[in-house]
Write a protein that holds these residues in place. Structure first.
Motif, PDB file in Angstrom:
ATOM      1  N   LYS A 227       3.617  29.713  10.432  1.00  0.00           N
ATOM      2  CA  LYS A 227       3.015  30.961   9.759  1.00  0.00           C
ATOM      3  C   LYS A 227       1.924  30.407   8.612  1.00  0.00           C
ATOM      4  O   LYS A 227       1.927  29.259   8.173  1.00  0.00           O
ATOM      5  CB  LYS A 227       4.677  31.230   9.038  1.00  0.00           C
ATOM      6  N   THR A 228       1.419  31.124   8.401  1.00  0.00           N
ATOM      7  CA  THR A 228       0.050  30.509   8.150  1.00  0.00           C
ATOM      8  C   THR A 228       0.071  30.536   6.896  1.00  0.00           C
ATOM      9  O   THR A 228       0.574  32.182   5.893  1.00  0.00           O
ATOM     10  CB  THR A 228      -1.751  31.724   8.302  1.00  0.00           C
ATOM     11  N   VAL A 229       0.021  29.450   6.049  1.00  0.00           N
ATOM     12  CA  VAL A 229       0.514  29.324   5.045  1.00  0.00           C
ATOM     13  C   VAL A 229      -0.756  28.993   4.134  1.00  0.00           C
ATOM     14  O   VAL A 229      -0.689  29.212   2.352  1.00  0.00           O
ATOM     15  CB  VAL A 229       1.235  28.020   4.215  1.00  0.00           C
ATOM     16  N   TYR A 230      -1.881  29.033   4.703  1.00  0.00           N
ATOM     17  CA  TYR A 230      -3.377  28.989   4.021  1.00  0.00           C
ATOM     18  C   TYR A 230      -4.379  29.031   4.981  1.00  0.00           C
ATOM     19  O   TYR A 230      -3.848  28.354   5.641  1.00  0.00           O
ATOM     20  CB  TYR A 230      -3.781  27.531   3.195  1.00  0.00           C
ATOM     21  N   SER A 231      -5.463  29.821   4.617  1.00  0.00           N
ATOM     22  CA  SER A 231      -6.351  29.259   5.357  1.00  0.00           C
ATOM     23  C   SER A 231      -7.793  30.096   4.749  1.00  0.00           C
ATOM     24  O   SER A 231      -8.152  31.090   3.712  1.00  0.00           O
ATOM     25  CB  SER A 231      -6.467  31.305   6.537  1.00  0.00           C
ATOM     26  N   GLY A 232      -8.485  29.404   4.695  1.00  0.00           N
ATOM     27  CA  GLY A 232     -10.193  29.457   3.652  1.00  0.00           C
ATOM     28  C   GLY A 232     -11.245  28.940   4.428  1.00  0.00           C
ATOM     29  O   GLY A 232     -10.668  27.632   5.079  1.00  0.00           O
ATOM     30  N   THR A 233     -12.436  28.650   4.285  1.00  0.00           N
ATOM     31  CA  THR A 233     -13.554  28.292   4.326  1.00  0.00           C
ATOM     32  C   THR A 233     -13.901  27.025   3.731  1.00  0.00           C
ATOM     33  O   THR A 233     -13.347  27.256   2.817  1.00  0.00           O
ATOM     34  CB  THR A 233     -14.751  29.615   3.712  1.00  0.00           C
ATOM     35  N   LEU A 234     -14.848  26.433   3.796  1.00  0.00           N
ATOM     36  CA  LEU A 234     -15.049  25.046   3.492  1.00  0.00           C
ATOM     37  C   LEU A 234     -15.728  24.996   2.242  1.00  0.00           C
ATOM     38  O   LEU A 234     -15.592  24.958   1.201  1.00  0.00           O
ATOM     39  CB  LEU A 234     -16.452  24.252   4.022  1.00  0.00           C
ATOM     40  N   LYS A 235     -16.538  26.757   1.891  1.00  0.00           N
ATOM     41  CA  LYS A 235     -16.922  27.486   0.717  1.00  0.00           C
ATOM     42  C   LYS A 235     -15.811  26.918  -0.553  1.00  0.00           C
ATOM     43  O   LYS A 235     -15.880  27.455  -1.225  1.00  0.00           O
ATOM     44  CB  LYS A 235     -17.575  28.518   0.624  1.00  0.00           C
ATOM     45  N   ASP A 236     -14.462  27.705  -0.099  1.00  0.00           N
ATOM     46  CA  ASP A 236     -13.377  28.243  -0.802  1.00  0.00           C
ATOM     47  C   ASP A 236     -13.174  26.091  -1.058  1.00  0.00           C
ATOM     48  O   ASP A 236     -12.586  26.584  -2.556  1.00  0.00           O
ATOM     49  CB  ASP A 236     -12.500  28.394   0.046  1.00  0.00           C
ATOM     50  N   MET A 237     -12.992  25.474  -0.388  1.00  0.00           N
ATOM     51  CA  MET A 237     -12.129  24.478  -0.944  1.00  0.00           C
ATOM     52  C   MET A 237     -13.820  23.045  -1.468  1.00  0.00           C
ATOM     53  O   MET A 237     -13.511  22.192  -1.543  1.00  0.00           O
ATOM     54  CB  MET A 237     -12.384  23.641   0.347  1.00  0.00           C
ATOM     55  N   GLN A 238     -14.959  23.453  -1.794  1.00  0.00           N
ATOM     56  CA  GLN A 238     -15.971  23.077  -2.349  1.00  0.00           C
ATOM     57  C   GLN A 238     -15.792  23.187  -3.666  1.00  0.00           C
ATOM     58  O   GLN A 238     -15.630  23.838  -4.692  1.00  0.00           O
ATOM     59  CB  GLN A 238     -17.539  23.388  -2.406  1.00  0.00           C
ATOM     60  N   ASN A 239     -16.048  21.487  -4.365  1.00  0.00           N
ATOM     61  CA  ASN A 239     -16.077  21.509  -6.271  1.00  0.00           C
ATOM     62  C   ASN A 239     -17.743  21.885  -6.356  1.00  0.00           C
ATOM     63  O   ASN A 239     -18.224  21.214  -6.079  1.00  0.00           O
ATOM     64  CB  ASN A 239     -14.892  19.985  -5.667  1.00  0.00           C
ATOM     65  N   GLU A 240     -17.281  21.371  -8.089  1.00  0.00           N
ATOM     66  CA  GLU A 240     -18.481  21.461  -8.745  1.00  0.00           C
ATOM     67  C   GLU A 240     -19.127  19.995  -8.785  1.00  0.00           C
ATOM     68  O   GLU A 240     -20.899  20.314  -8.579  1.00  0.00           O
ATOM     69  CB  GLU A 240     -18.021  21.492 -10.163  1.00  0.00           C
ATOM     70  N   ASP A 241     -18.793  19.016  -8.079  1.00  0.00           N
ATOM     71  CA  ASP A 241     -19.498  17.772  -7.706  1.00  0.00           C
ATOM     72  C   ASP A 241     -19.813  17.725  -6.030  1.00  0.00           C
ATOM     73  O   ASP A 241     -20.872  16.935  -5.460  1.00  0.00           O
ATOM     74  CB  ASP A 241     -18.794  16.664  -7.730  1.00  0.00           C
ATOM     75  N   GLY A 242     -19.605  19.192  -5.356  1.00  0.00           N
ATOM     76  CA  GLY A 242     -20.003  19.022  -3.889  1.00  0.00           C
ATOM     77  C   GLY A 242     -19.060  18.540  -3.123  1.00  0.00           C
ATOM     78  O   GLY A 242     -19.059  18.636  -1.599  1.00  0.00           O
ATOM     79  N   THR A 243     -17.438  18.287  -3.428  1.00  0.00           N
ATOM     80  CA  THR A 243     -16.736  17.653  -2.375  1.00  0.00           C
ATOM     81  C   THR A 243     -16.068  18.031  -1.718  1.00  0.00           C
ATOM     82  O   THR A 243     -16.296  19.723  -2.313  1.00  0.00           O
ATOM     83  CB  THR A 243     -16.371  16.731  -3.246  1.00  0.00           C
ATOM     84  N   LEU A 244     -15.591  18.096  -0.820  1.00  0.00           N
ATOM     85  CA  LEU A 244     -15.013  19.019  -0.793  1.00  0.00           C
ATOM     86  C   LEU A 244     -13.375  19.333  -0.299  1.00  0.00           C
ATOM     87  O   LEU A 244     -12.840  18.059   0.602  1.00  0.00           O
ATOM     88  CB  LEU A 244     -15.594  19.757   1.151  1.00  0.00           C
ATOM     89  N   SER A 245     -12.244  19.495  -1.343  1.00  0.00           N
ATOM     90  CA  SER A 245     -11.305  19.670  -1.085  1.00  0.00           C
ATOM     91  C   SER A 245     -10.026  20.434  -1.165  1.00  0.00           C
ATOM     92  O   SER A 245     -10.636  21.512  -1.948  1.00  0.00           O
ATOM     93  CB  SER A 245     -10.369  18.249  -1.436  1.00  0.00           C
ATOM     94  N   LYS A 246      -9.092  20.858  -0.674  1.00  0.00           N
ATOM     95  CA  LYS A 246      -8.088  22.161  -1.310  1.00  0.00           C
ATOM     96  C   LYS A 246      -6.769  20.734  -1.614  1.00  0.00           C
ATOM     97  O   LYS A 246      -6.338  20.632  -0.878  1.00  0.00           O
ATOM     98  CB  LYS A 246      -8.243  23.209  -0.787  1.00  0.00           C
ATOM     99  N   THR A 247      -6.194  21.426  -2.486  1.00  0.00           N
ATOM    100  CA  THR A 247      -4.747  21.682  -3.007  1.00  0.00           C
ATOM    101  C   THR A 247      -3.675  22.810  -2.596  1.00  0.00           C
ATOM    102  O   THR A 247      -4.185  23.870  -3.999  1.00  0.00           O
ATOM    103  CB  THR A 247      -4.831  20.492  -4.242  1.00  0.00           C
ATOM    104  N   LEU A 248      -3.221  22.531  -2.057  1.00  0.00           N
ATOM    105  CA  LEU A 248      -1.130  23.788  -1.737  1.00  0.00           C
ATOM    106  C   LEU A 248      -0.578  23.553  -2.732  1.00  0.00           C
ATOM    107  O   LEU A 248       0.289  22.292  -2.065  1.00  0.00           O
ATOM    108  CB  LEU A 248      -1.806  24.040  -0.375  1.00  0.00           C
ATOM    109  N   THR A 249       0.160  24.198  -3.659  1.00  0.00           N
ATOM    110  CA  THR A 249       1.263  23.647  -4.294  1.00  0.00           C
ATOM    111  C   THR A 249       1.933  24.597  -3.616  1.00  0.00           C
ATOM    112  O   THR A 249       1.995  26.175  -3.356  1.00  0.00           O
ATOM    113  CB  THR A 249       0.938  23.916  -5.982  1.00  0.00           C
ATOM    114  N   ASP A 250       3.661  24.480  -4.526  1.00  0.00           N
ATOM    115  CA  ASP A 250       5.374  25.065  -3.866  1.00  0.00           C
ATOM    116  C   ASP A 250       5.275  25.588  -2.834  1.00  0.00           C
ATOM    117  O   ASP A 250       5.426  26.642  -2.642  1.00  0.00           O
ATOM    118  CB  ASP A 250       4.098  26.579  -5.208  1.00  0.00           C
ATOM    119  N   LEU A 251       4.918  24.461  -2.012  1.00  0.00           N
ATOM    120  CA  LEU A 251       5.412  24.663  -0.546  1.00  0.00           C
ATOM    121  C   LEU A 251       6.225  24.502   0.349  1.00  0.00           C
ATOM    122  O   LEU A 251       6.677  23.270  -0.609  1.00  0.00           O
ATOM    123  CB  LEU A 251       4.528  23.421   0.173  1.00  0.00           C
TER     124      LEU A 251
END
Length: 335
Positions: free
Chosen positions: A237-261
């Motif tokens: 079951k898909t719990v997350y699906s997103g683009t790199l744009k969704d993961m882009q931080n203000e400093d340009g790095t790419l990351s995503k934290t998923l909580t309540d899993l």
């Protein structure tokens, strides 16, 4: 039970009192029958009356008989003995048990529809009823049990658990906690309250952080909006699906934290990451192990690193040589 303080009062027909005799001073035979013989009486009619207090918790019926006749008057004749039989019949006054039910917590009536109570007591007494049968017009829950014999009763509850809730049950009698047992007293109302408190279960949760790095190429806005990262659980079951744009931080790095899993195993995949003119190598790393499967545990943040390495594809240059006219001897050897 016999009231030991009872008195027998005997009067003549004209109302003159002959004597008063405490029960405690009377003789008792082997069958437990009390006797008092009064001699020296002048012939005539006498009335025998028992003066007594009723035993607490009992009703009392007293009958007087002379021979087969129900009467308290006895006629004494010369040289004859007349017997007045006095019988006390004590009947235990019944008790009453009032059961009230309190429900605390965010649970529905539907969830409690199968709750049932069983009351057991003296002389194989047994009574069953449902929570629905206890409901009053004001929404409270109450059940009266009348005409109970005095003694110990036990009240038990069944089917009170509700899925995803933790239940705490307390029984209270007269403000004191009990284990569901209650003493019913003659001619007395006894109250038992059952309180169920429901608290939602706290399911352990975990976190997962996905970090994305790119080497050998600077992605465009189109690339960021196209390349996608997907996270699926053990049931696919898909719990997350997103683009790199969704993961882009203000400093340009790419990351995503998923909580309540929910705790368990998750799979992380990247799609649409090819770039024209480049060869791509993608690696997934979890705790220095090359894998895209990660275990989410309680109190331990999980991490997945996705690394893309891009390298320009190698090109091929092909050329041709043409001679026009007659080629002098030896020229081709010098080229």
């Amino acid at each position: 039970e016999v009231n030991a303080g009872a008195l027998l009062s005997e009067k003549k027909e004209d109302g003159t009192e002959v004597g008063t005799y405490p029960l405690s001073e009377m003789e008792v035979d082997a069958n437990g029958v009390y006797h008092k013989k009064i001699g020296g009486l002048t012939p005539g009619k006498y009335t025998v009356t028992e003066i007594k207090e009723e035993a607490e918790g009992y009703t009392l019926k007293t009958t007087y008989k002379v021979g087969e006749k129900e009467t308290k008057e006895a006629e004494v004749k010369d040289g004859k003995t007349v017997t007045v039989n006095i019988t006390n019949t004590y009947t235990e006054k019944p008790g009453k048990l009032v059961i009230t039910k309190t429900v605390n917590g965010n649970v529905t009536e539907e969830a409690l529809k199968n709750v049932k109570f069983t009351v057991t007591g003296p002389e194989e007494y047994s009574k069953e009823f449902t929570l629905a049968a206890m409901k009053q017009e004001d929404g409270s829950y109450r059940k009266e049990l009348n005409n109970l014999k005095a003694g110990e009763y036990t009240v038990s509850e069944e089917n009170a658990d509700v899925e995803h809730y933790v239940r705490t049950t307390t029984y209270t009698v007269g403000g004191n906690e009990s284990e569901g047992s209650v003493t019913v007293i003659r001619d007395t109302e006894t109250d038992l309250n059952i309180t169920n408190t429901y608290e939602e279960e706290v399911t352990p949760k975990g976190t997962l952080t996905i970090t994305k790095t790119i080497e050998g190429y600077t992605p465009t806005e189109d690339d960021l909006n196209r390349i996608k990262v997907t996270v699926k659980d053990a049931d696919n079951k898909t719990v997350y699906s997103g683009t790199l744009k969704d993961m882009q931080n203000e400093d340009g790095t790419l990351s995503k934290t998923l909580t309540d899993l929910e705790l368990g195993t998750y799979t992380v995949t990247e799609t649409d990451a090819d770039i024209d003119g480049y060869e791509r190598t993608t690696t997934y790393n979890v705790n220095e192990t090359e894998t895209n499967k990660v275990e989410v545990e309680e109190n331990t943040p999980a991490n997945v690193e996705i690394h893309n390495s891009y390298r320009h594809k190698e090109g091929v240059l092909e050329f041709t040589k043409t001679f026009v006219g007659e080629v002098p001897e030896g020229v081709t050897d010098k080229i």
